[in-house]
Design a protein around this motif. Sequence first.
Motif, PDB file in Angstrom:
ATOM      1  N   PRO A 258      11.866 -12.041   2.292  1.00 31.19           N
ATOM      2  CA  PRO A 258      10.854 -11.443   1.960  1.00 31.19           C
ATOM      3  C   PRO A 258      10.934  -9.871   2.157  1.00 31.19           C
ATOM      4  O   PRO A 258      10.397  -8.918   1.512  1.00 31.19           O
ATOM      5  N   ALA A 259      11.038  -9.762   3.589  1.00 32.50           N
ATOM      6  CA  ALA A 259      10.847  -8.413   4.368  1.00 32.50           C
ATOM      7  C   ALA A 259      11.809  -7.447   3.538  1.00 32.50           C
ATOM      8  O   ALA A 259      11.475  -6.413   3.416  1.00 32.50           O
ATOM      9  N   PHE A 260      13.014  -8.148   3.222  1.00 30.49           N
ATOM     10  CA  PHE A 260      14.098  -7.187   2.449  1.00 30.49           C
ATOM     11  C   PHE A 260      13.519  -6.627   1.250  1.00 30.49           C
ATOM     12  O   PHE A 260      13.700  -5.444   1.050  1.00 30.49           O
ATOM     13  N   GLY A 261      13.040  -7.405   0.585  1.00 28.02           N
ATOM     14  CA  GLY A 261      12.439  -6.724  -0.815  1.00 28.02           C
ATOM     15  C   GLY A 261      11.213  -6.001  -0.606  1.00 28.02           C
ATOM     16  O   GLY A 261      11.233  -4.816  -1.154  1.00 28.02           O
ATOM     17  N   GLU A 262      10.530  -6.109   0.468  1.00 24.09           N
ATOM     18  CA  GLU A 262       9.287  -5.088   0.520  1.00 24.09           C
ATOM     19  C   GLU A 262       9.834  -3.983   1.194  1.00 24.09           C
ATOM     20  O   GLU A 262       9.343  -2.938   0.548  1.00 24.09           O
ATOM     21  N   HIS A 263      10.705  -3.821   1.916  1.00 21.41           N
ATOM     22  CA  HIS A 263      11.350  -2.527   2.514  1.00 21.41           C
ATOM     23  C   HIS A 263      12.109  -1.687   1.373  1.00 21.41           C
ATOM     24  O   HIS A 263      11.840  -0.601   1.179  1.00 21.41           O
ATOM     25  N   ILE A 264      12.816  -2.382   0.604  1.00 17.95           N
ATOM     26  CA  ILE A 264      13.299  -1.650  -0.502  1.00 17.95           C
ATOM     27  C   ILE A 264      12.592  -1.300  -1.436  1.00 17.95           C
ATOM     28  O   ILE A 264      12.470  -0.077  -2.241  1.00 17.95           O
ATOM     29  N   ALA A 265      11.345  -2.122  -1.982  1.00 12.44           N
ATOM     30  CA  ALA A 265      10.411  -1.828  -2.871  1.00 12.44           C
ATOM     31  C   ALA A 265       9.787  -0.568  -2.437  1.00 12.44           C
ATOM     32  O   ALA A 265       9.642   0.541  -3.291  1.00 12.44           O
ATOM     33  N   MET A 266       9.357  -0.388  -1.215  1.00 16.37           N
ATOM     34  CA  MET A 266       8.651   0.748  -0.864  1.00 16.37           C
ATOM     35  C   MET A 266       9.492   1.898  -0.797  1.00 16.37           C
ATOM     36  O   MET A 266       8.953   3.028  -1.048  1.00 16.37           O
ATOM     37  N   ALA A 267      10.591   1.775  -0.386  1.00 18.87           N
ATOM     38  CA  ALA A 267      11.617   3.027  -0.377  1.00 18.87           C
ATOM     39  C   ALA A 267      11.868   3.375  -1.745  1.00 18.87           C
ATOM     40  O   ALA A 267      11.827   4.834  -2.028  1.00 18.87           O
ATOM     41  N   LEU A 268      12.014   2.638  -2.795  1.00 20.23           N
ATOM     42  CA  LEU A 268      12.135   3.021  -4.177  1.00 20.23           C
ATOM     43  C   LEU A 268      10.752   3.602  -4.322  1.00 20.23           C
ATOM     44  O   LEU A 268      10.976   4.879  -5.269  1.00 20.23           O
ATOM     45  N   ALA A 269       9.526   3.110  -4.218  1.00 16.08           N
ATOM     46  CA  ALA A 269       8.335   3.593  -4.705  1.00 16.08           C
ATOM     47  C   ALA A 269       8.159   5.215  -4.345  1.00 16.08           C
ATOM     48  O   ALA A 269       7.829   5.939  -5.009  1.00 16.08           O
ATOM     49  N   ILE A 270       8.496   5.466  -2.825  1.00 16.60           N
ATOM     50  CA  ILE A 270       8.458   6.707  -2.115  1.00 16.60           C
ATOM     51  C   ILE A 270       9.318   7.663  -2.878  1.00 16.60           C
ATOM     52  O   ILE A 270       8.936   8.873  -3.268  1.00 16.60           O
ATOM     53  N   HIS A 271      10.724   7.317  -3.221  1.00 18.33           N
ATOM     54  CA  HIS A 271      11.639   8.018  -3.933  1.00 18.33           C
ATOM     55  C   HIS A 271      10.862   8.441  -5.506  1.00 18.33           C
ATOM     56  O   HIS A 271      11.044   9.754  -5.882  1.00 18.33           O
ATOM     57  N   LEU A 272      10.633   7.528  -6.042  1.00 21.70           N
ATOM     58  CA  LEU A 272       9.785   7.689  -7.587  1.00 21.70           C
ATOM     59  C   LEU A 272       8.653   8.518  -7.730  1.00 21.70           C
ATOM     60  O   LEU A 272       8.575   9.557  -8.076  1.00 21.70           O
ATOM     61  N   VAL A 273       8.027   8.475  -6.480  1.00 21.53           N
ATOM     62  CA  VAL A 273       6.754   9.253  -6.307  1.00 21.53           C
ATOM     63  C   VAL A 273       6.935  10.899  -6.141  1.00 21.53           C
ATOM     64  O   VAL A 273       6.344  11.905  -6.875  1.00 21.53           O
ATOM     65  N   GLU A 274       8.122  11.057  -5.201  1.00 21.28           N
ATOM     66  CA  GLU A 274       8.454  12.278  -4.884  1.00 21.28           C
ATOM     67  C   GLU A 274       9.205  12.823  -6.069  1.00 21.28           C
ATOM     68  O   GLU A 274       8.985  14.065  -6.445  1.00 21.28           O
ATOM     69  N   HIS A 275      10.029  12.245  -7.007  1.00 20.53           N
ATOM     70  CA  HIS A 275      10.619  12.852  -7.816  1.00 20.53           C
ATOM     71  C   HIS A 275      10.672  12.419  -9.330  1.00 20.53           C
ATOM     72  O   HIS A 275      11.079  13.161 -10.290  1.00 20.53           O
ATOM     73  N   TYR A 276       9.518  11.530  -9.654  1.00 22.24           N
ATOM     74  CA  TYR A 276       9.382  11.183 -11.094  1.00 22.24           C
ATOM     75  C   TYR A 276       8.127  10.975 -11.624  1.00 22.24           C
ATOM     76  O   TYR A 276       7.666  10.946 -12.525  1.00 22.24           O
ATOM     77  N   ALA A 277       7.172  11.133 -10.622  1.00 19.87           N
ATOM     78  CA  ALA A 277       5.714  10.731 -10.979  1.00 19.87           C
ATOM     79  C   ALA A 277       4.804  12.023 -10.973  1.00 19.87           C
ATOM     80  O   ALA A 277       5.089  13.027 -10.197  1.00 19.87           O
TER      81      ALA A 277
END
Length: 306
Positions: free
Chosen positions: A170-189
């Motif tokens: 579960p920790a793997f999924g959480e880390h990837i999801a947060m990293a994806l979210a930060i990238h999307l917030v910075e470049h697409y949101a």
Amino acid sequence: MRSPAAPQNLPIDGFDAARWRALGGMRQEPPWQTLPDHVRRTSAGRPWQGLAVWHQVGPLGDLYVPPHDSHVILLRRGQPTRLLQRHGSQVGQTHLQRGDAVVLPTDTPSFWRSSAARDNIHIDLAPAWLQRAAGCDVALANCFGRSDTALAAFADLLLASLDNGASLSPAFGEHIAMALAIHLVEHYAQPRSAPRAQGSLSMRQMRQVADAVQGSLHERWPVARLAALAGLSPFHFARAFKASFGTTPHAWLQLQRMELAAQLVRGSRMPLEDIARQTGHPSAAHFSHAFRRHWGLAPSAYRRAG
């Protein structure tokens, strides 16, 4: 990253308006359930919260896809293709290259027409991750296709994880999801409400972070945990941290671990397995590889040189 394709007012020959209108009344389902005959692989069954990946392979033909409750990131895996899309009321077309990304916001019906067979990686991310990363309500903008090497790397990592034990954590999924979210917030949101402006961390915040991490380098320190120490959202913390420390949280954390590792390797006879645990590495082999990459010498050679 190449600039995104702009929405256009394009006629769509053969577009079935009645079928399009029917999408609004369809029940929301995970995308791989909407197109079961297109699914080659999926992360269904992995213990990931609000994150999924699936490999779409399908023939030519128009696709009408109902809205669903995740943001969709599509990465082209196959040969280049002309791609005509409709996202809600917006229409766009692009020449999609291998590794290019399309972003479709949540709750948006979509239409897809490709000039080549479909071979794409889909990443579905719950909106809650973006809100958690940004610290406020954010909305993604439509992106009809552009080069994004970071999203392409996330897609490759997620697909590869289905073949190893990482996908079962579960920790793997959480880390990837947060990293994806930060990238999307910075470049697409675009924020729906203006977030509190942040420049750099205060001296107190810098001291809190440094003291906590250096006192527990054996523990996991994801961005969300570091951000909580400073009382910031992960997105604003990552920016403020880099402005204050001159590097990313991950790079700084690795530097602290390698500095301690060098002291313990050269200044003690502690076994490498113990040093690995004390510096947050899962095994002696993983530690030795990281140490050599950072210092240019294997730990044993570094110890002998001292």
